[in-house]
Scaffold this motif. Sequence first.
Motif, PDB file in Angstrom:
ATOM      1  N   LEU A  45       0.845  -1.199   0.000  1.00  0.00           N
ATOM      2  CA  LEU A  45       0.000   0.000   0.000  1.00  0.00           C
ATOM      3  C   LEU A  45       0.874   1.240   0.000  1.00  0.00           C
ATOM      4  O   LEU A  45       1.778   1.379   0.832  1.00  0.00           O
ATOM      5  CB  LEU A  45      -0.915   0.006   1.234  1.00  0.00           C
ATOM      6  N   VAL A  46       0.600   2.146  -0.937  1.00  0.00           N
ATOM      7  CA  VAL A  46       1.291   3.429  -1.028  1.00  0.00           C
ATOM      8  C   VAL A  46       0.258   4.539  -0.920  1.00  0.00           C
ATOM      9  O   VAL A  46      -0.749   4.534  -1.642  1.00  0.00           O
ATOM     10  CB  VAL A  46       2.053   3.570  -2.363  1.00  0.00           C
ATOM     11  N   VAL A  47       0.489   5.472  -0.006  1.00  0.00           N
ATOM     12  CA  VAL A  47      -0.401   6.614   0.165  1.00  0.00           C
ATOM     13  C   VAL A  47       0.413   7.885  -0.034  1.00  0.00           C
ATOM     14  O   VAL A  47       1.412   8.105   0.658  1.00  0.00           O
ATOM     15  CB  VAL A  47      -1.075   6.630   1.550  1.00  0.00           C
ATOM     16  N   ILE A 104       3.446  -0.849   4.216  1.00  0.00           N
ATOM     17  CA  ILE A 104       2.701   0.374   3.891  1.00  0.00           C
ATOM     18  C   ILE A 104       3.707   1.516   3.859  1.00  0.00           C
ATOM     19  O   ILE A 104       4.516   1.664   4.784  1.00  0.00           O
ATOM     20  CB  ILE A 104       1.618   0.667   4.946  1.00  0.00           C
ATOM     21  N   VAL A 105       3.671   2.322   2.810  1.00  0.00           N
ATOM     22  CA  VAL A 105       4.546   3.490   2.708  1.00  0.00           C
ATOM     23  C   VAL A 105       3.688   4.733   2.541  1.00  0.00           C
ATOM     24  O   VAL A 105       2.813   4.780   1.672  1.00  0.00           O
ATOM     25  CB  VAL A 105       5.533   3.366   1.531  1.00  0.00           C
ATOM     26  N   LEU A 106       3.949   5.722   3.384  1.00  0.00           N
ATOM     27  CA  LEU A 106       3.247   6.995   3.330  1.00  0.00           C
ATOM     28  C   LEU A 106       4.228   8.055   2.858  1.00  0.00           C
ATOM     29  O   LEU A 106       5.226   8.327   3.535  1.00  0.00           O
ATOM     30  CB  LEU A 106       2.695   7.363   4.714  1.00  0.00           C
ATOM     31  N   PHE A 107       3.975   8.638   1.696  1.00  0.00           N
ATOM     32  CA  PHE A 107       4.855   9.670   1.155  1.00  0.00           C
ATOM     33  C   PHE A 107       4.397  11.046   1.637  1.00  0.00           C
ATOM     34  O   PHE A 107       3.340  11.529   1.251  1.00  0.00           O
ATOM     35  CB  PHE A 107       4.842   9.636  -0.377  1.00  0.00           C
ATOM     36  N   ASP A 108       5.214  11.661   2.503  1.00  0.00           N
ATOM     37  CA  ASP A 108       4.979  13.039   2.936  1.00  0.00           C
ATOM     38  C   ASP A 108       5.632  13.937   1.882  1.00  0.00           C
ATOM     39  O   ASP A 108       6.794  14.322   2.003  1.00  0.00           O
ATOM     40  CB  ASP A 108       5.602  13.267   4.311  1.00  0.00           C
ATOM     41  N   ARG A 109       4.881  14.239   0.862  1.00  0.00           N
ATOM     42  CA  ARG A 109       5.329  14.776  -0.413  1.00  0.00           C
ATOM     43  C   ARG A 109       6.007  13.647  -1.183  1.00  0.00           C
ATOM     44  O   ARG A 109       6.578  12.736  -0.605  1.00  0.00           O
ATOM     45  CB  ARG A 109       6.230  16.001  -0.277  1.00  0.00           C
ATOM     46  N   SER A 110       5.930  13.731  -2.488  1.00  0.00           N
ATOM     47  CA  SER A 110       6.320  12.604  -3.309  1.00  0.00           C
ATOM     48  C   SER A 110       6.952  13.080  -4.600  1.00  0.00           C
ATOM     49  O   SER A 110       7.481  14.199  -4.684  1.00  0.00           O
ATOM     50  CB  SER A 110       5.075  11.771  -3.630  1.00  0.00           C
ATOM     51  N   TRP A 111       6.875  12.233  -5.613  1.00  0.00           N
ATOM     52  CA  TRP A 111       7.374  12.604  -6.938  1.00  0.00           C
ATOM     53  C   TRP A 111       6.653  13.823  -7.499  1.00  0.00           C
ATOM     54  O   TRP A 111       7.126  14.450  -8.442  1.00  0.00           O
ATOM     55  CB  TRP A 111       7.256  11.422  -7.892  1.00  0.00           C
ATOM     56  N   LEU A 150      -2.380   2.100  -4.714  1.00  0.00           N
ATOM     57  CA  LEU A 150      -1.899   3.486  -4.731  1.00  0.00           C
ATOM     58  C   LEU A 150      -3.056   4.436  -4.461  1.00  0.00           C
ATOM     59  O   LEU A 150      -4.072   4.403  -5.167  1.00  0.00           O
ATOM     60  CB  LEU A 150      -1.264   3.798  -6.079  1.00  0.00           C
ATOM     61  N   ARG A 151      -2.897   5.272  -3.434  1.00  0.00           N
ATOM     62  CA  ARG A 151      -3.906   6.278  -3.099  1.00  0.00           C
ATOM     63  C   ARG A 151      -3.225   7.639  -3.047  1.00  0.00           C
ATOM     64  O   ARG A 151      -2.167   7.793  -2.430  1.00  0.00           O
ATOM     65  CB  ARG A 151      -4.564   5.972  -1.743  1.00  0.00           C
TER      66      ARG A 151
END
Length: 277
Positions: A45-47, A104-111, A150-151
């Motif tokens: 899971l990627v958020v 689970i990975v939570l991107f605090d800002r991302s690409w 992906l969310r």
Amino acid sequence: MEGGARSDGGVPGRLPRAVYGNELFRLQTELVKLQEWVRAEGERLVVVFEGRDAAGKGGTIKRVTEHLNPRVARIVALPVPTERERTQWYFQRYVEQLPAAGEIVLFDRSWYNRAGVERVMGFCTPEEYQRFMHQCPVVERMLVEDGILLRKYWFSVSDAEQESRLRRRLDDPTRRWKLSAMDLESFTRWEAYSRAKDEMFTRTDIPEAPWYVVDSDDKRAARINMIAHLLSTVPYGEVEPPRLRLPPRPAPTGYRRPPRDLQRYVPDHAATLLPPR
């Protein structure tokens, strides 16, 4: 104005603290169930959390992960790329952070930095920006096709509420670190960021990985709404936990603790806070 007009902090119309606390705990309990399902089923899971400065991303991420196992759910907040990373394929350092099975990975800002701050502040060339906009939907389709959940969430805050939060950070020594010269510069480019966000949505809001907008002028409501929505989009189920029982403590065998004066104890600062007896 992005986010729309709302009443200011503490004014009726905000989610009451007691209601917020009860529902947050219920949702966090469900997040633990989601975590255990991800781990048991080997899901990935990627958020993605995006939005303007002071839009409430960090506070929401904190509530999402508060009761989760850091070995399962981790936050990715990448720093400015190094000179070497600047020569890599743009997505490369983000791909390295993607989850393995059961994570689970939570991107605090991302690409999406390239579609926002890099575009507005001139940190990428027009060619690099256009290449990103072309490749981003392709990359995200590849992630989804490979089975990654992906969310993507955009936290929408009004200009008045953003200014209020930034001013509070300036006066709060515990939150002043959240402000940088870049944040203050972006504050003056509201319309440029709005146009960048609009184009980003137009070109990257795809059926396989749509954008979900979180109205975040009310931070409590934003956290509740985002978590509830995330849970509603993942087909998780309750996993039966292993049955554990505390074993009996073995009988003493003669061990004695060393004297206290042979060890360095931290000073009892807490005792100084109590009234004298």
